[in-house]
Design a protein around this motif. Structure first.
Motif, short mmCIF file in Angstrom:
data_model
loop_
_atom_site.label_atom_id
_atom_site.label_comp_id
_atom_site.label_asym_id
_atom_site.label_seq_id
_atom_site.Cartn_x
_atom_site.Cartn_y
_atom_site.Cartn_z
N PRO A 1 5.72 19.60 10.35
CA PRO A 1 4.52 20.77 10.25
C PRO A 1 3.24 19.96 10.54
CG PRO A 1 6.09 20.89 8.44
CD PRO A 1 6.72 19.70 9.17
N ARG A 2 2.45 20.77 11.09
CA ARG A 2 0.85 20.20 11.36
C ARG A 2 0.24 19.77 10.00
NH1 ARG A 2 -2.91 20.41 15.52
NH2 ARG A 2 -4.55 19.19 14.67
N GLU A 3 0.40 20.68 9.44
CA GLU A 3 -0.43 20.37 7.85
C GLU A 3 -0.02 18.97 7.18
OE1 GLU A 3 2.77 23.42 6.91
OE2 GLU A 3 1.46 23.20 8.52
N LEU A 4 1.36 18.82 7.42
CA LEU A 4 1.89 17.56 6.84
C LEU A 4 1.19 16.48 7.71
CD1 LEU A 4 3.53 15.96 4.89
CD2 LEU A 4 5.44 16.37 6.27
N LEU A 5 1.19 16.59 9.01
CA LEU A 5 0.52 15.68 9.75
C LEU A 5 -0.87 15.30 9.60
CD1 LEU A 5 2.51 16.07 13.20
CD2 LEU A 5 2.85 14.25 11.75
N ASP A 6 -1.44 16.21 9.19
CA ASP A 6 -2.87 16.19 8.86
C ASP A 6 -3.05 15.48 7.86
OD1 ASP A 6 -3.80 17.60 10.98
OD2 ASP A 6 -3.90 19.49 10.17
N GLN A 7 -2.32 15.83 6.76
CA GLN A 7 -2.39 14.83 5.43
C GLN A 7 -2.28 13.41 5.62
OE1 GLN A 7 0.25 16.54 2.41
NE2 GLN A 7 -0.49 18.56 2.80
N PRO B 1 0.30 -5.58 0.76
CA PRO B 1 1.47 -4.77 1.06
C PRO B 1 1.89 -3.79 0.01
CG PRO B 1 1.87 -6.93 1.69
CD PRO B 1 0.56 -6.94 0.86
N GLU B 2 1.96 -4.00 -1.37
CA GLU B 2 2.27 -3.47 -2.39
C GLU B 2 1.37 -2.21 -2.75
OE1 GLU B 2 0.37 -7.32 -4.13
OE2 GLU B 2 1.92 -6.80 -2.52
N ASP B 3 -0.01 -2.38 -2.13
CA ASP B 3 -0.81 -1.34 -2.47
C ASP B 3 -0.76 -0.22 -1.45
OD1 ASP B 3 -2.08 -2.50 -4.40
OD2 ASP B 3 -3.39 -3.67 -3.24
N PHE B 4 0.09 -0.11 -0.52
CA PHE B 4 0.48 0.91 0.43
C PHE B 4 1.56 1.87 -0.13
CE2 PHE B 4 -1.42 -2.34 3.32
CZ PHE B 4 -2.17 -1.48 4.10
N ASP B 5 1.15 2.99 -0.39
CA ASP B 5 2.03 3.94 -1.18
C ASP B 5 2.47 4.79 -0.20
OD1 ASP B 5 3.63 5.46 -2.62
OD2 ASP B 5 1.95 6.63 -3.64
N GLU B 6 3.70 4.40 0.76
CA GLU B 6 4.08 5.14 2.02
C GLU B 6 5.43 5.67 1.66
OE1 GLU B 6 2.68 5.77 4.53
OE2 GLU B 6 1.11 4.66 4.21
N ALA B 7 6.11 5.66 0.15
CA ALA B 7 7.45 6.03 -0.17
C ALA B 7 7.68 7.50 0.30
CB ALA B 7 7.81 5.60 -1.46
N ASP B 8 6.74 8.19 -0.11
CA ASP B 8 6.84 9.72 0.11
C ASP B 8 6.90 10.17 1.71
OD1 ASP B 8 3.99 8.98 0.80
OD2 ASP B 8 3.22 10.89 0.02
N ALA C 1 9.74 -1.22 5.45
CA ALA C 1 10.57 -1.58 4.18
C ALA C 1 10.81 -0.34 3.41
CB ALA C 1 9.75 -2.81 3.39
N VAL C 2 9.84 0.56 3.30
CA VAL C 2 10.16 1.82 2.43
C VAL C 2 10.87 2.87 3.40
CG1 VAL C 2 8.24 1.45 1.02
CG2 VAL C 2 7.84 2.81 3.07
N HIS C 3 10.67 2.81 4.69
CA HIS C 3 11.69 3.66 5.53
C HIS C 3 13.13 3.31 5.47
CE1 HIS C 3 11.76 6.47 8.87
NE2 HIS C 3 12.81 5.88 8.95
N ARG C 4 13.40 2.09 5.41
CA ARG C 4 14.83 1.53 5.30
C ARG C 4 15.36 1.71 3.99
NH1 ARG C 4 12.57 -3.15 8.19
NH2 ARG C 4 13.39 -3.30 10.46
N GLN C 5 14.42 1.70 2.86
CA GLN C 5 14.99 2.15 1.84
C GLN C 5 15.36 3.71 1.62
OE1 GLN C 5 11.80 0.64 -0.88
NE2 GLN C 5 12.21 -1.42 -0.76
N ALA C 6 14.18 4.37 1.85
CA ALA C 6 14.35 5.81 2.13
C ALA C 6 15.79 6.21 2.94
CB ALA C 6 13.14 6.46 2.67
N GLU C 7 16.14 5.47 4.11
CA GLU C 7 17.15 5.63 4.90
C GLU C 7 18.53 5.73 4.05
OE1 GLU C 7 15.95 5.16 9.60
OE2 GLU C 7 16.64 3.29 8.33
N VAL C 8 18.40 4.45 3.27
CA VAL C 8 19.74 4.00 2.50
C VAL C 8 19.95 5.14 1.47
CG1 VAL C 8 20.59 2.20 0.66
CG2 VAL C 8 19.48 1.77 2.93
N ALA C 9 18.77 5.63 0.83
CA ALA C 9 18.80 6.56 -0.31
C ALA C 9 19.37 7.72 0.28
CB ALA C 9 17.39 6.49 -1.03
#
Length: 394
Positions: free
Chosen positions: A44-50, A71-78, A142-150
């Motif tokens: 969705p466009r609104e998500l990309l905008d965020q 690196p630990e200050d980047f919150d990209e898990a969501d 790193a977080v993408h791979r973790q998300a893929e595994v989960a």
């Protein structure tokens, strides 16, 4: 250079000019992603905008302060969880982020040049943006791979729950329909339940993959999961096992709504195949009435007492009698064929068969004798199944 005195005011003017163009640059970026990266078209466009707003504000902070977050200050898990759930490959996620940082860098260079920002400061802050891209890319990966595994584990659990309900007959019609649509099962086609246990060093996870892969290559749908130490599921056709070390029972074809009946039959067939020490995949056509021999041990004992144990008192001769009556049934009750295969005279075979009748009180001409003797001989073949995983029971 990062703490250069007097640079704050010109730099702030550049940053302010960049901030005014955030929406415009973001629009161009979205169009570029939609054109060159099909996996992003469903987001969705609104998500990309965020997400664009987050990246843009972070980049402006780096330009202002001249430092890159750890690196630990980047919150990209969501973001990673969302991309993994939508099937966006990690490579596309990294490319999209790099394109975003490149757009911000180009905007910075353009505004810095127009406003005459100190060249040394431009180089310094441009280097900071590249460092930001590197650090963020590593964290995103790193977080993408973790998300893929989960996500994969969650999908596996959902699939196992669906198959367990399907095979145990606990799903509603609506749940069967939705699960079939999710996992690519055709409700108009028959499927066969299968229950398999690995032999040797083959584990259940490897067995699951080994049984599913040939079916996919042949265009036949197979949906399997690990249940305990066994593998169970539904298949369109009898799997090809080749040299695979496996013993499996294959139930009769049925629609998905009654797959639990096929599963019960598959369990009985697996028990029978293991009892006879067989390897491979067996259905009712392969084992026939021998399945009942395994399922009815009391009857088997009765028929052993009646048909074969009276021969044991004769010692070695009794064993020869048993061998002859077995061959007699296997050769379609043709005495000459029995004699030829045993390399003995026809009269020798006749004598042994007559002694069987005398010792047991049974007539080999009677249909009941043929049935009971076949059952007893099959029961004699049974051996105790080796220790190993048991078939999952409904």
């Amino acid at each position: 250079m990062r703490g250069q005195p007097g640079a704050e005011a010109p730099l702030e003017r550049v940053i302010a000019a960049m901030a005014a163009q955030q929406s415009h640059v973001g629009g161009r970026l979205h169009a570029d992603l939609a054109e060159h990266m099909p996996s992003y078209r469903a987001i969705p466009r609104e998500l990309l905008d965020q997400i664009w707003h987050r990246h843009f504000r972070r980049a402006l902070t780096v330009l202002r302060e001249g430092t890159v977050p750890a690196p630990e200050d980047f919150d990209e898990a969501d973001v990673a969880r969302d991309r993994a759930a939508r099937g966006v490959p990690l490579s596309d996620g990294l490319r999209a982020f790099r394109r975003a940082l490149s757009a911000i860098r180009d905007l910075f260079l353009a505004e810095a040049s127009e406003r005459g920002l100190d060249p040394g400061l431009v180089v310094d802050r441009t280097t900071c943006l590249w460092e930001l891209a590197d650090v963020a890319s590593l964290q995103i990966a790193a977080v993408h791979r973790q998300a893929e595994v989960a996500s994969a584990l969650s999908d596996a659990r959902r699939r196992a729950d669906f198959l367990r309900g399907l095979l145990y007959g606990t799903l509603s019609a609506a749940e069967i329909h939705s699960g079939a649509a999710l996992y690519g099962l055709d409700l108009s086609r028959p499927y066969r339940a299968i229950t398999a246990v690995p032999d040797g060093d083959l584990g259940p996870e490897r067995l699951e993959r080994s049984l599913e892969s040939p079916s996919r290559r042949n265009g036949r749908r197979a949906l399997l999961t690990v249940l305990g130490e066994a593998v169970a599921g539904v298949v369109e056709a009898k799997p090809e096992t080749g040299d695979l070390e496996v013993t499996a029972g294959l139930g009769p074809p049925t629609d998905l709504a009654t797959a639990h009946r096929s599963f019960r039959a598959a369990g009985r067939l697996l028990d029978a195949a293991r009892a006879y020490g067989l390897r491979g995949v067996y259905d009712l056509g392969d084992l026939s009435w021998r399945v009942a021999v395994v399922a009815e041990p009391e009857l088997a004992e009765l028929l052993l007492d009646r048909c074969l144990r009276p021969l044991e008192a004769e010692g070695e001769f009794g064993a020869l009698v048993e061998e002859s009556v077995r061959a007699y049934l296997e050769k379609g009750r043709h005495i000459r064929e029995v004699a030829r295969s045993a390399h003995v005279h026809v009269n020798t075979v006749r004598y042994r068969l007559r002694r069987f009748e005398e010792l047991t009180g049974m007539s080999l001409d009677a249909a009941d004798t043929v049935v009971e003797l076949s059952w007893a001989l099959a029961a004699r073949e049974l051996r105790t199944p080796p220790r190993g995983p048991a078939a999952p029971s409904p």
